[in-house]
Design a protein around this motif. Structure first.
Motif, mmCIF file in Angstrom:
data_model
loop_
_atom_site.group_PDB
_atom_site.id
_atom_site.type_symbol
_atom_site.label_atom_id
_atom_site.label_comp_id
_atom_site.label_asym_id
_atom_site.label_seq_id
_atom_site.Cartn_x
_atom_site.Cartn_y
_atom_site.Cartn_z
ATOM 1 N N LEU A 41 0.758 -1.293 0.131
ATOM 2 C CA LEU A 41 0.007 -0.259 -0.002
ATOM 3 C C LEU A 41 0.730 1.324 0.003
ATOM 4 O O LEU A 41 0.764 2.131 -0.759
ATOM 5 C CB LEU A 41 -1.017 -0.104 1.314
ATOM 6 N N LYS A 42 1.749 1.223 0.861
ATOM 7 C CA LYS A 42 2.969 2.292 1.048
ATOM 8 C C LYS A 42 3.475 2.451 -0.437
ATOM 9 O O LYS A 42 3.429 3.775 -1.073
ATOM 10 C CB LYS A 42 3.896 2.162 2.036
ATOM 11 N N LEU A 43 3.910 1.575 -0.904
ATOM 12 C CA LEU A 43 4.561 1.597 -2.310
ATOM 13 C C LEU A 43 3.522 2.171 -3.300
ATOM 14 O O LEU A 43 4.013 3.151 -4.280
ATOM 15 C CB LEU A 43 5.206 0.286 -2.802
ATOM 16 N N ASN A 44 2.425 1.940 -3.331
ATOM 17 C CA ASN A 44 1.535 2.222 -4.327
ATOM 18 C C ASN A 44 0.901 3.752 -4.225
ATOM 19 O O ASN A 44 0.373 4.300 -4.984
ATOM 20 C CB ASN A 44 0.200 1.268 -4.418
ATOM 21 N N GLU A 45 1.326 4.282 -2.964
ATOM 22 C CA GLU A 45 0.902 5.672 -2.712
ATOM 23 C C GLU A 45 2.184 6.537 -3.229
ATOM 24 O O GLU A 45 2.071 7.631 -3.166
ATOM 25 C CB GLU A 45 1.031 5.770 -1.211
ATOM 26 N N ASN A 46 3.288 6.043 -3.522
ATOM 27 C CA ASN A 46 4.535 6.731 -4.159
ATOM 28 C C ASN A 46 4.364 7.408 -5.415
ATOM 29 O O ASN A 46 3.966 6.708 -6.392
ATOM 30 C CB ASN A 46 5.715 5.833 -3.901
ATOM 31 N N LYS A 47 4.216 8.642 -5.501
ATOM 32 C CA LYS A 47 3.983 9.350 -6.661
ATOM 33 C C LYS A 47 4.798 9.045 -8.093
ATOM 34 O O LYS A 47 4.555 8.838 -9.102
ATOM 35 C CB LYS A 47 4.094 10.773 -6.477
#
Length: 192
Positions: free
Chosen positions: A105-111
């Motif tokens: 989830l954190k990775l997928n939030e990275n712009k």
């Protein structure tokens, strides 16, 4: 036995194609075809997103792995990552970043990660006919103008006997020139 490990062989082919796509901009800017980028290049979140999207899209759409089970997909991805980066630093980085729901989830939030995924997906979608050439995507709009204005761009898929495939491949090459190539030129060329 080889029949049962076909997905591993496919993973190696995917790795070769993905590696070529991320090395091509360096070659266009004067580096040797055998150029080996450093680990920090491969773990740049934009590049990492581009790589993971390339591997996933090739596996699912070009090599028919869309309906493979999770284990088979994972093994294919690991083989591809080993070819993209024979030092296996990228494989370790990937394993760390997809270990658990929170990390994913954190990775997928990275712009930057998302931008890399989106840029590759646009190029891939055009090249493989999954995205219509008249799609209103702003990058695609600029790529159309670039592809029409030059014949010297590297095609995304190589040359084909089918003019439609060549047209899509040239347009996808223009997308890559406006996205991946620009990212590498602006962020990495002077460092390497």
């Amino acid at each position: 036995m080889i029949f049962f490990n076909r997905h591993l062989k496919i993973g190696k082919e995917i790795g070769k194609a993905t590696r070529q796509s991320i090395i091509q901009p360096f070659v266009a800017y004067g580096k040797d075809h055998n150029f080996v980028p450093p680990p920090e290049f491969l773990t740049d979140m934009y590049i990492y997103g581009y790589i993971t999207a390339s591997i996933s899209n090739l596996m699912d759409y070009a090599f028919g792995g869309k309906n493979w089970n999770h284990q088979k997909k994972g093994e294919c991805i690991m083989e591809a990552l080993k070819v993209v980066d024979p030092t296996e630093f990228l494989l370790m980085f990937h394993t760390e970043n997809v270990d658990g729901t929170e990390k994913i989830l954190k990775l997928n939030e990275n712009k930057e990660f998302k931008r890399g995924i989106n840029d590759l997906t646009t190029a891939f979608g055009v090249a493989y006919g999954l995205l219509k050439p008249d799609d209103p995507d702003p990058i695609l709009k600029s790529a159309r103008k670039l592809a029409e204005g030059t014949k010297s761009l590297t095609s995304f898929l190589g040359k084909s006997n089918d003019p439609k495939v060549n047209e899509r491949s040239s347009l996808a090459g223009a997308v890559a020139a406006l996205t991946l190539h620009v990212h590498i030129k602006n962020k990495w060329l002077k460092k390497l």
